[in-house]
Design a protein around this motif. Structure first.
Motif, mmCIF file in Angstrom:
data_model
loop_
_atom_site.group_PDB
_atom_site.id
_atom_site.type_symbol
_atom_site.label_atom_id
_atom_site.label_comp_id
_atom_site.label_asym_id
_atom_site.label_seq_id
_atom_site.Cartn_x
_atom_site.Cartn_y
_atom_site.Cartn_z
ATOM 1 N N SER A 51 3.942 6.342 1.616
ATOM 2 C CA SER A 51 3.282 7.648 1.755
ATOM 3 C C SER A 51 3.567 8.262 3.122
ATOM 4 O O SER A 51 3.730 9.481 3.246
ATOM 5 C CB SER A 51 1.770 7.513 1.535
ATOM 6 O OG SER A 51 1.508 7.152 0.201
ATOM 7 N N ASP A 263 0.532 -1.412 -4.855
ATOM 8 C CA ASP A 263 0.189 -0.082 -4.321
ATOM 9 C C ASP A 263 -0.766 0.808 -5.105
ATOM 10 O O ASP A 263 -0.430 1.338 -6.147
ATOM 11 C CB ASP A 263 1.477 0.726 -4.096
ATOM 12 C CG ASP A 263 1.144 2.028 -3.374
ATOM 13 O OD1 ASP A 263 1.773 3.012 -3.673
ATOM 14 O OD2 ASP A 263 0.236 2.005 -2.526
ATOM 15 N N ALA A 265 -2.577 2.905 -2.815
ATOM 16 C CA ALA A 265 -2.920 3.816 -1.719
ATOM 17 C C ALA A 265 -2.243 5.160 -1.902
ATOM 18 O O ALA A 265 -1.269 5.254 -2.608
ATOM 19 C CB ALA A 265 -2.507 3.195 -0.403
HETATM 20 MG MG LIG Z 1 0.717 5.311 -0.502
#
Ligand SMILES: [Mg+2]
Ligand SMILES: Nc1ncnc2c1ncn2[C@@H]1O[C@H](COP(=O)(O)OP(=O)(O)O)[C@@H](O)[C@H]1O
Length: 265
Positions: A51, A263, A265
């Motif tokens: 990200s 993942d 997030a």
């Molecule tokens: Mg992320």
């Protein structure tokens, strides 16, 4: 293999890209390229720096070191709002639509980066402004049709389901005429049928020459869609290649070992 292609043909090139948060190296010395019309997956365990990489590519945060070149030009010092105008568009998982507007009006909002009109031309309703408005309406309808929401174009945005909202977000992104689209977990929360539809749409986007960079924790979805995959772990690139190559790579298997879930997030 695409990864061996000359970088002169790359749309986006990242060189030594690094981002620190205090003492933490979230992204470290990353080199990667994205080519026009390809679907490139960006994967890695939770906290790998995916990200953060997207945020730097979209101009939301500045690199601590390294460079991003888009169409051969450095993006260093380019203000955040100018990234979309240059053709880098990021879709968000939970972008709120404008609630009192129709689907079509919501898509037209995504087109403001390309309307070269002064406020006075718009306010006075000049012929030029009217022509632009007509063009914008037609373009919006085109992208609404493209994502399969054509019959809902005039509907209130509040009547859309969760999955249709995701499609609207993609239509809005397309209306900005991107050259590169960054998708952060586009399949999250979608039904199996919606995932198949989404995969078709993403293939259709790439088929028009738009580069697609995809973060996705649904591995079967990603591996079936991506032509090439870059794998991050602790901010560093640990593998790059075809889906088959990276899935068989011991470094990748090791990175995912001990991950209860990949993942979120
Ligand atoms: Mg992320
Ligand atoms: N704004 C921030 N402030 C401090 N640390 C951050 C921030 N954003 C991300 N991080 C940290 O940077 C690392 C990479 O995060 P991220 O890019 O979100 O990983 P991923 O998307 O691969 O899960 C993580 O250790 C995360 O906690």
């Amino acid at each position: 293999m695409r990864s061996n292609m000359s970088d002169a043909s790359a749309l986006l090139q990242v060189r030594g890209l690094t981002r620190r948060f205090g003492g933490l190296l979230a992204v470290s010395g990353l080199d990667m390229s994205v080519f026009p019309g390809e679907i490139l997956g960006l994967i890695g365990p939770n906290g790998a720096g995916k990200s953060t990489t997207f945020s730097m590519m979209a101009g939301a945060i500045e690199p601590s070191a390294g460079d991003i070149y888009f169409q051969g030009e450095s993006l260093s010092g380019v203000p955040t709002h100018a990234f979309a105008a240059r053709g880098i568009v990021r879709t968000f998982q939970h972008n709120k639509p404008f609630e009192s507007m129709s689907i079509q009006e919501n898509v037209m909002v995504g087109m403001h980066t390309q309307v070269p009109l002064s406020m006075w031309q718009v306010v006075l309703g000049t012929a030029k402004a009217k022509a632009h408005e007509k063009h914008a309406r037609a373009q919006a309808l085109h992208w609404i049709d493209f994502v399969g929401l054509g019959e809902y174009a005039q509907a209130d945005v509040r009547t859309l389901s969760f999955g249709q909202g995701r499609l609207l977000e993609i239509a809005r992104g397309l209306a900005a005429q991107p050259k590169l689209m960054l998708f952060d977990e586009p399949a999250a929360g979608l039904t199996a049928t919606e995932c198949i539809r989404l995969a078709d749409i993403i293939r259709g986007i790439a088929a028009q020459g738009i580069a697609v960079l995809l973060i996705e924790h649904d591995m079967p979805f990603l591996m079936a869609l991506a032509q090439r995959v870059v794998v991050l772990n602790f901010g560093e690139k640990i593998a790059e290649g075809s889906p088959t190559q990276v899935q068989a790579d011991p470094a990748v298997v090791n990175a995912y070992l001990g991950q209860v879930k990949v993942d979120h997030a």
